[in-house]
Design an enzyme around this catalytic site. Structure first.
Site, PDB file in Angstrom:
ATOM      1  N   SER A  25      29.801 -19.320 -35.879  1.00 44.59           N
ATOM      2  CA  SER A  25      28.753 -18.614 -36.618  1.00 44.59           C
ATOM      3  C   SER A  25      27.917 -19.580 -37.454  1.00 44.59           C
ATOM      4  CB  SER A  25      29.385 -17.543 -37.507  1.00 44.59           C
ATOM      5  OG  SER A  25      28.402 -16.735 -38.100  1.00 44.59           O
ATOM      6  N   GLY A  27      25.440 -20.924 -40.044  1.00 46.58           N
ATOM      7  CA  GLY A  27      25.007 -20.377 -41.321  1.00 46.58           C
ATOM      8  C   GLY A  27      26.112 -19.718 -42.116  1.00 46.58           C
ATOM      9  N   ASN A  28      27.286 -19.540 -41.486  1.00 42.89           N
ATOM     10  CA  ASN A  28      28.451 -18.961 -42.157  1.00 42.89           C
ATOM     11  C   ASN A  28      29.352 -20.129 -42.555  1.00 42.89           C
ATOM     12  OD1 ASN A  28      31.044 -17.895 -42.652  1.00 42.89           O
ATOM     13  ND2 ASN A  28      30.695 -16.141 -41.310  1.00 42.89           N
ATOM     14  N   ALA A  30      32.107 -20.477 -44.309  1.00 41.60           N
ATOM     15  CA  ALA A  30      33.556 -20.353 -44.129  1.00 41.60           C
ATOM     16  C   ALA A  30      33.927 -20.511 -42.658  1.00 41.60           C
ATOM     17  CB  ALA A  30      34.038 -19.007 -44.660  1.00 41.60           C
ATOM     18  N   SER A  31      33.174 -19.878 -41.776  1.00 40.76           N
ATOM     19  CA  SER A  31      33.444 -19.988 -40.341  1.00 40.76           C
ATOM     20  C   SER A  31      33.357 -21.432 -39.882  1.00 40.76           C
ATOM     21  CB  SER A  31      32.448 -19.119 -39.563  1.00 40.76           C
ATOM     22  OG  SER A  31      32.553 -19.338 -38.173  1.00 40.76           O
ATOM     23  N   HIS A 140      28.349 -14.928 -29.436  1.00 42.54           N
ATOM     24  CA  HIS A 140      29.600 -14.179 -29.405  1.00 42.54           C
ATOM     25  C   HIS A 140      29.436 -12.762 -29.928  1.00 42.54           C
ATOM     26  CE1 HIS A 140      29.443 -15.819 -33.451  1.00 42.54           C
ATOM     27  NE2 HIS A 140      30.423 -15.047 -33.844  1.00 42.54           N
ATOM     28  N   ARG A 141      28.527 -12.570 -30.895  1.00 46.09           N
ATOM     29  CA  ARG A 141      28.338 -11.241 -31.450  1.00 46.09           C
ATOM     30  C   ARG A 141      27.397 -10.395 -30.591  1.00 46.09           C
ATOM     31  NH1 ARG A 141      29.581  -9.814 -37.276  1.00 46.09           N
ATOM     32  NH2 ARG A 141      30.493  -8.238 -35.916  1.00 46.09           N
ATOM     33  N   GLU A 177      21.288  -6.969 -37.592  1.00 43.14           N
ATOM     34  CA  GLU A 177      22.676  -7.260 -37.969  1.00 43.14           C
ATOM     35  C   GLU A 177      23.371  -6.066 -38.618  1.00 43.14           C
ATOM     36  OE1 GLU A 177      24.271 -10.604 -37.732  1.00 43.14           O
ATOM     37  OE2 GLU A 177      22.665 -10.857 -36.271  1.00 43.14           O
ATOM     38  N   HIS A 249      24.069 -12.849 -44.415  1.00 41.76           N
ATOM     39  CA  HIS A 249      23.724 -11.428 -44.504  1.00 41.76           C
ATOM     40  C   HIS A 249      23.448 -11.092 -45.970  1.00 41.76           C
ATOM     41  CE1 HIS A 249      26.343 -10.875 -40.717  1.00 41.76           C
ATOM     42  NE2 HIS A 249      25.073 -10.829 -40.365  1.00 41.76           N
ATOM     43  N   CYS A 370      32.549  -6.732 -45.494  1.00 44.41           N
ATOM     44  CA  CYS A 370      32.300  -6.980 -44.066  1.00 44.41           C
ATOM     45  C   CYS A 370      33.194  -6.122 -43.195  1.00 44.41           C
ATOM     46  CB  CYS A 370      32.547  -8.455 -43.734  1.00 44.41           C
ATOM     47  SG  CYS A 370      31.209  -9.574 -44.189  1.00 44.41           S
TER      48      CYS A 370
END
Length: 442
Positions: A25, A27-28, A30-31, A140-141, A177, A249, A370
């Site tokens: 992901s 921009g994420n 943590a991911s 993936h999303r 989203e 988001h 989330c």
């Protein structure tokens, strides 16, 4: 039927057996930061179910959405891999491991991205509307929406009460989203409300930095299809500063419920304009209660790291003021813990913060907010939907039994190459669907 009988139902995503740290992901933070680490799908699902149990015990109406079928072998076939399931998985692992990670992604657990929801009190046809999100910004999303639409249509099949819409066109101009960029505000859940749509870019606009995943055109299109009243609908632009800091988001920097909007100073490009538009839209319905967190007290980086705003803001049964259900990371971050302590000591609309452990989800960039899709429902609407996904403690126990029996407690990205793992995932999901009375989704 009283307006007080209408409640907000949280439908949490049941974390799937292929929960892994694939780092897909953009921009994420943590991911990306935890990419390649070993995950614990069993712990992840049990943590999510315990959060659901907490709300059931408190007296909330709590629902659950099952995981999608993973691996998505149809996607691998579309990508040109042929032969048996085993042959497709082995070939993808060898030549295109990125595609195999996408096929296995458990990201549907974050049901705030599953759809945008407008309650019947807000729509011109008096039906409760759902629009599945196309999630076209991330490979993936983007695979999720056909199954998500099928799931929603199965759960909410009464066309007289519900309108279930498929995803918008799969083009960057319509990038959507879901409810992660949508907030509904009202005096009480059963009354007419104001719907706030937050977007990151205009259709056709190029932006620098991290992806701006929601377009204004997508938000406008959903508002039209749901039959929302223009004077009760507000569109606001998310701040580029927040997006480029990792707020992929809007729900990473803003959350709201009833008449309260809780947000960071840098949530919107034009904060005063956004608040003015909300007050105008709410005229005659309710008085907006904005709670802005200054950057001087909670730096944007801390807000994103702690997921202070990716919390559930709830009207807790028996309490006069709202409760913020926040991740333990908020408690462990000095600035956010201190702000929460000061906030609840005041006389504002948020009177308590309760912390919950969803670390497995957090390490992939998803907090309590989330993990849930909020659906405001009348008693008749609740009665006409599929009852198997409405939870009590006995059903939570049954789901946890399936998880303990079928989920791994250790999963590395390299494990996805093992065809036997695919069979484990299919068997686990079948057990969950059976517990929910949804065998037809297998």
């Amino acid at each position: 039927m009283s307006l007080h009988d209408t409640v907000e139902v949280n439908f949490d995503g049941l974390i799937g057996p292929s929960h892994n740290y694939g780092g897909m992901s953009d921009g994420n933070l943590a991911s990306q930061g935890n990419a390649g680490e070993v995950s614990n799908p069993r712990e992840a699902a049990l943590q999510g179910l315990e959060k659901m149990r907490l709300l059931v015990k408190a007296g909330f109406v709590q629902g659950v959405l099952p995981p999608l079928e993973r691996p998505n072998l149809g996607f691998l076939a579309d990508a040109g891999f042929g032969g048996s399931d085993k042959q497709m998985i082995e070939a993808a692992a060898k030549s295109e491991p990125r595609l195999l990670k996408a096929a296995y992604s458990a990201s549907s657990m974050w049901t705030a991205n599953a759809a945008t929801v407008s309650p019947s009190a807000d729509t011109t046809d008096g039906r409760l509307h759902f629009s599945a999100a196309n999630l076209s910004s991330m490979l993936h999303r983007s695979l999720e929406h056909p199954e998500t639409t099928t799931t929603l249509a199965t759960l909410f099949e009464d066309d007289g009460a519900f309108g279930v819409h498929g995803a918008l066109p799969m083009h960057e101009d319509f990038s959507d989203e879901g409810a992660a960029n949508h907030v509904r505000l009202c005096r009480e859940h059963g009354g007419q409300g104001v719907e706030l749509f937050v977007y990151g870019r205009e259709a056709g606009e190029s932006v620098t930095g991290f992806p701006a995943r929601q377009t204004r055109l997508a938000s406008e299109s959903i508002a039209r299809s749901h039959g929302l009243h223009a004077e009760r609908t507000v569109l606001a632009r998310q701040s580029a500063k927040a997006i480029n800091a990792g707020a992929f988001h809007n729900d990473v920097v803003c959350v709201g419920t009833l008449d309260t909007l809780f947000f960071h100073e840098y949530a919107f490009e034009d904060t005063e304009g956004t608040l003015a538009a909300l007050r105008d839209a709410a005229e005659g319905l309710f008085e907006l209660k904005p709670v802005m967190v200054p950057d001087a007290e909670v730096p944007l980086a801390d807000a994103i790291k702690s997921y202070l705003f990716n919390s559930q803001l709830l009207q807790w049964p028996g309490e006069d003021r709202l409760v913020l259900l926040a991740p333990t990371e908020t408690q462990e971050t000095d600035s956010t813990r201190a702000f929460c302590e000061r906030m609840v000591e005041g006389n504002g609309p948020i009177g308590r913060v309760q912390y919950v452990d969803v670390r497995q989800s957090m390490r992939n960039g998803g907090g309590p907010a989330c993990l849930r899709l909020r659906v405001v429902m009348t008693p008749d609407e609740r009665a006409s939907m599929h009852q198997g996904v409405l939870l009590d403690e006995t059903k939570i126990d049954a789901l946890q039994d399936v998880v303990r029996a079928t989920y791994r407690d250790r999963l590395s990205v390299s494990d996805l190459a093992d065809p036997a793992f695919a069979e484990e995932c299919f068997a686990a999901r079948a057990g969950l669907l059976s517990a929910l009375g949804l065998e037809g989704l297998v």
